[in-house]
Design a protein around this motif. Structure first.
Motif, PDB file in Angstrom:
ATOM      1  N   LEU A 169      12.514  15.052  21.833  1.00 48.25           N
ATOM      2  CA  LEU A 169      12.633  13.664  21.380  1.00 48.25           C
ATOM      3  C   LEU A 169      14.088  13.252  21.196  1.00 48.25           C
ATOM      4  O   LEU A 169      14.481  12.152  21.600  1.00 48.25           O
ATOM      5  CB  LEU A 169      11.871  13.484  20.066  1.00 48.25           C
ATOM      6  CG  LEU A 169      10.337  13.575  20.154  1.00 48.25           C
ATOM      7  CD1 LEU A 169       9.728  13.580  18.764  1.00 48.25           C
ATOM      8  CD2 LEU A 169       9.772  12.423  20.980  1.00 48.25           C
ATOM      9  N   VAL A 170      14.895  14.112  20.578  1.00 48.63           N
ATOM     10  CA  VAL A 170      16.277  13.710  20.300  1.00 48.63           C
ATOM     11  C   VAL A 170      17.134  13.656  21.565  1.00 48.63           C
ATOM     12  O   VAL A 170      18.184  13.001  21.571  1.00 48.63           O
ATOM     13  CB  VAL A 170      16.931  14.631  19.252  1.00 48.63           C
ATOM     14  CG1 VAL A 170      16.191  14.576  17.932  1.00 48.63           C
ATOM     15  CG2 VAL A 170      17.030  16.071  19.756  1.00 48.63           C
ATOM     16  N   VAL A 179       7.076   5.828  19.189  1.00 45.97           N
ATOM     17  CA  VAL A 179       6.361   6.951  19.789  1.00 45.97           C
ATOM     18  C   VAL A 179       4.881   6.784  19.495  1.00 45.97           C
ATOM     19  O   VAL A 179       4.481   6.621  18.334  1.00 45.97           O
ATOM     20  CB  VAL A 179       6.865   8.302  19.234  1.00 45.97           C
ATOM     21  CG1 VAL A 179       6.097   9.459  19.868  1.00 45.97           C
ATOM     22  CG2 VAL A 179       8.364   8.451  19.461  1.00 45.97           C
ATOM     23  N   ALA A 180       4.049   6.848  20.526  1.00 45.81           N
ATOM     24  CA  ALA A 180       2.606   6.771  20.352  1.00 45.81           C
ATOM     25  C   ALA A 180       2.080   8.142  19.922  1.00 45.81           C
ATOM     26  O   ALA A 180       2.380   9.154  20.560  1.00 45.81           O
ATOM     27  CB  ALA A 180       1.937   6.340  21.655  1.00 45.81           C
ATOM     28  N   LEU A 198      12.588   7.418  14.295  1.00 38.54           N
ATOM     29  CA  LEU A 198      11.659   6.902  15.289  1.00 38.54           C
ATOM     30  C   LEU A 198      10.450   6.264  14.604  1.00 38.54           C
ATOM     31  O   LEU A 198      10.088   6.643  13.496  1.00 38.54           O
ATOM     32  CB  LEU A 198      11.194   8.027  16.214  1.00 38.54           C
ATOM     33  CG  LEU A 198      12.318   8.759  16.956  1.00 38.54           C
ATOM     34  CD1 LEU A 198      11.771   9.982  17.692  1.00 38.54           C
ATOM     35  CD2 LEU A 198      13.027   7.823  17.935  1.00 38.54           C
ATOM     36  N   ARG A 199       9.826   5.314  15.273  1.00 39.53           N
ATOM     37  CA  ARG A 199       8.675   4.609  14.719  1.00 39.53           C
ATOM     38  C   ARG A 199       7.388   5.176  15.303  1.00 39.53           C
ATOM     39  O   ARG A 199       7.330   5.513  16.480  1.00 39.53           O
ATOM     40  CB  ARG A 199       8.767   3.107  15.022  1.00 39.53           C
ATOM     41  CG  ARG A 199       9.944   2.424  14.344  1.00 39.53           C
ATOM     42  CD  ARG A 199       9.967   0.937  14.627  1.00 39.53           C
ATOM     43  NE  ARG A 199      10.291   0.642  16.017  1.00 39.53           N
ATOM     44  CZ  ARG A 199       9.487   0.041  16.877  1.00 39.53           C
ATOM     45  NH1 ARG A 199       8.259  -0.329  16.491  1.00 39.53           N
ATOM     46  NH2 ARG A 199       9.860  -0.206  18.115  1.00 39.53           N
ATOM     47  N   THR A 200       6.363   5.268  14.469  1.00 40.64           N
ATOM     48  CA  THR A 200       5.068   5.768  14.935  1.00 40.64           C
ATOM     49  C   THR A 200       4.161   4.600  15.292  1.00 40.64           C
ATOM     50  O   THR A 200       4.089   3.598  14.570  1.00 40.64           O
ATOM     51  CB  THR A 200       4.384   6.617  13.856  1.00 40.64           C
ATOM     52  OG1 THR A 200       4.280   5.855  12.648  1.00 40.64           O
ATOM     53  CG2 THR A 200       5.179   7.886  13.577  1.00 40.64           C
ATOM     54  N   VAL A 201       3.452   4.750  16.412  1.00 39.15           N
ATOM     55  CA  VAL A 201       2.442   3.779  16.826  1.00 39.15           C
ATOM     56  C   VAL A 201       1.130   4.536  16.938  1.00 39.15           C
ATOM     57  O   VAL A 201       1.000   5.437  17.776  1.00 39.15           O
ATOM     58  CB  VAL A 201       2.792   3.131  18.183  1.00 39.15           C
ATOM     59  CG1 VAL A 201       1.728   2.109  18.568  1.00 39.15           C
ATOM     60  CG2 VAL A 201       4.169   2.483  18.119  1.00 39.15           C
ATOM     61  N   PRO A 202       0.140   4.231  16.100  1.00 37.05           N
ATOM     62  CA  PRO A 202      -1.093   5.019  16.091  1.00 37.05           C
ATOM     63  C   PRO A 202      -1.961   4.781  17.314  1.00 37.05           C
ATOM     64  O   PRO A 202      -2.069   3.660  17.817  1.00 37.05           O
ATOM     65  CB  PRO A 202      -1.802   4.549  14.816  1.00 37.05           C
ATOM     66  CG  PRO A 202      -1.264   3.175  14.568  1.00 37.05           C
ATOM     67  CD  PRO A 202       0.143   3.182  15.064  1.00 37.05           C
ATOM     68  N   GLY A 221       2.767  -2.159  23.872  1.00 38.78           N
ATOM     69  CA  GLY A 221       3.478  -2.668  22.702  1.00 38.78           C
ATOM     70  C   GLY A 221       4.893  -2.132  22.568  1.00 38.78           C
ATOM     71  O   GLY A 221       5.590  -2.476  21.608  1.00 38.78           O
ATOM     72  N   GLY A 222       5.319  -1.292  23.499  1.00 36.61           N
ATOM     73  CA  GLY A 222       6.715  -0.856  23.492  1.00 36.61           C
ATOM     74  C   GLY A 222       6.966   0.604  23.208  1.00 36.61           C
ATOM     75  O   GLY A 222       8.126   1.023  23.160  1.00 36.61           O
ATOM     76  N   ALA A 223       5.917   1.410  23.006  1.00 35.67           N
ATOM     77  CA  ALA A 223       6.139   2.839  22.757  1.00 35.67           C
ATOM     78  C   ALA A 223       6.818   3.465  23.971  1.00 35.67           C
ATOM     79  O   ALA A 223       6.358   3.301  25.105  1.00 35.67           O
ATOM     80  CB  ALA A 223       4.828   3.549  22.465  1.00 35.67           C
TER      81      ALA A 223
END
Length: 454
Positions: A169-170, A179-180, A198-202, A221-223
């Motif tokens: 990831l980094v 990130v989904a 990082l942002r989580t998208v469920p 949605g942008g993941a």
């Protein structure tokens, strides 16, 4: 605007630092909403862009979360408080079914493998400048990946699945990227992502894995990345079926820019076949496998295959830090693998019998549960706190679903690794008494089997 807590800074870094200090000192409780940026800018006499920059810094550090028009708020559980620290005490009379550990009786004896590794080190000590990976381990991993139909690629050796995923990831994402992730999903991963900024998208799932429509929605949605558990999904036990894998590959095929990470940590303890997603068209991808479940959690070693650029970045960054994973450890794992020290058929059959004993006993009492593979069974409940407390009174400690959830409904994770069938029936009876025999909801799965939405 934040109760009695005052912010006085006029630079973005100062504003962010003051919010962080307030969180650390307990003056800003989890869930506290932050003022709209224009309101705070007016109060401080600064440009709204300054406050926007401060909020971005806080989000990137995992201190706050943003929800579009709903604004920003202090994270419900700051990233420096790991989910696995949310533990219930285990009374002397109770059984601990919350730890997530494999059965020690099914782990191999390490004596011979450690002795072989020590002898190899005596004959040819590893020195600075030597290859980072043990050739024998690379050969075994490469053969296993190829047998499962994965595209060829370089292999990295790291210190466990989470270590590998973090390194990937980094090297590919930047703070603020989305990130989904599966929901419910692995609590350590759900903690790691905000800690990296990082942002989580469920993504919703059922017994056959992530739902294609939910994944497509997350990516649209942008993941920029997705992490999928192939088998033994933690906490639900979901395992990708051939049909579901084909559906997910179709979703990924039109999005080659999305980073795909497959976590196949269950290899060695499952009897479900592996259905790869890699090769669906993703330019950057990796498949990660760990020794922890089959050989023991203290064997902190994983192998990962992926595209040349991604794995090359991981190896390059590793050389600048840890350098390599101990060859003593690598040689030990290779010896265990080569000797089939923990036969997959025997281990997987034992865990399957324990899962099915509990799921079957619950079904007899009208309670739906999930556990297609791995060490755990997921039981939906209307109220986690009430169910947990009542179970403790009856001598059982389960893991609260809050460790694993983002937006999914409440549930309990029960580790069945050491739960024999007789105990499973008693536990099912106690759960029925606690839950009142509430019926689960079942529906047809993507492959025509009864696959329940979790």
């Amino acid at each position: 605007m934040l109760g009695d807590y005052r912010i006085t800074g006029r630079r973005a870094s100062d504003i962010a630092a003051e919010v962080e200090r307030g969180v650390s000192a307990g003056h800003l409780a989890p869930g506290t909403p932050l003022p709209p940026l224009r309101d705070l800018a007016a109060e401080l006499g600064v440009n709204p862009n300054t406050v926007a920059a401060a909020y971005r810094l806080l989000r990137d550090r995992g201190v706050i979360e943003t929800a579009g028009r709903k604004g920003s708020r202090i994270r419900p559980r700051p990233a420096h408080t790991p989910r696995d620290q949310i533990r219930l005490p285990v009374p002397p009379h109770a059984r601990d079914l919350a730890d997530g550990n494999p059965d020690p009786a099914l782990l191999p004896d390490l004596t011979a493998a450690l002795a072989a590794a020590a002898e190899a080190a005596r004959r040819a000590p590893v020195r600075y400048g030597d290859p980072a990976a043990d050739p024998g381990l690379l050969a075994l991993a490469g053969a296993a990946f190829a047998a499962d139909g994965l595209p060829s690629g370089p292999i990295a050796v790291a210190s466990g699945s989470l270590d590998t995923i973090e390194r990937i990831l980094v090297t590919r994402l930047r703070p603020g990227d989305a990130v989904a992730v599966e929901d419910p999903g692995w609590g350590s991963l759900l903690d790691l992502l905000p800690a990296l900024g990082l942002r989580t998208v469920p993504v919703r799932l059922d017994d056959a894995g992530p739902l294609p429509g939910s994944l497509a929605e997350a990516l649209d949605g942008g993941a920029r990345a997705v992490v999928v558990t192939s088998r033994a999904q933690n906490p639900t036990g979901a395992a990708l079926t051939a049909v579901r894998a084909a559906e997910l590959r179709a979703v990924l095929a039109g999005r080659p820019e999305v980073l795909l990470i497959e976590d196949d940590h269950g290899q060695g303890i499952v009897d479900q076949p592996y259905h790869p997603l890699a090769g669906a068209g993703s330019t950057h991808w990796a498949v990660v496998r760990s020794a922890a479940k089959a050989y023991g959690p203290d064997l902190r070693l994983s192998v990962a295959v992926g595209d040349a650029d991604t794995v090359g970045r991981v190896l390059g960054r590793q050389r600048l830090g840890a350098g390599w994973v101990s060859h003593l450890l690598q040689h030990t794992v290779a010896e265990l693998w080569r000797a089939d020290a923990a036969p997959v058929a025997r281990v997987a059959a034992a865990y399957r019998a324990r899962r099915e004993a509990l799921i079957g006993a619950l079904a007899e009492r009208g309670i739906a549960a999930h556990g297609a593979s791995g060490l755990n069974v997921w039981v939906p409940v209307p109220d986690e706190a009430v169910a947990l407390a009542a179970l403790v009174q009856r001598g059982w400690v389960a893991a609260p679903g809050a460790r694993y959830r983002l937006q999914s409904p409440p549930g309990l994770r029960i580790t069945v690794a050491r739960l024999d069938p007789a105990d499973a029936r008693r536990l099912a009876g106690d759960l029925a008494a606690v839950l009142g025999g509430a019926d689960g909801i079942a529906g047809p799965g993507a492959d025509g089997t009864a696959s329940r939405l979790i």
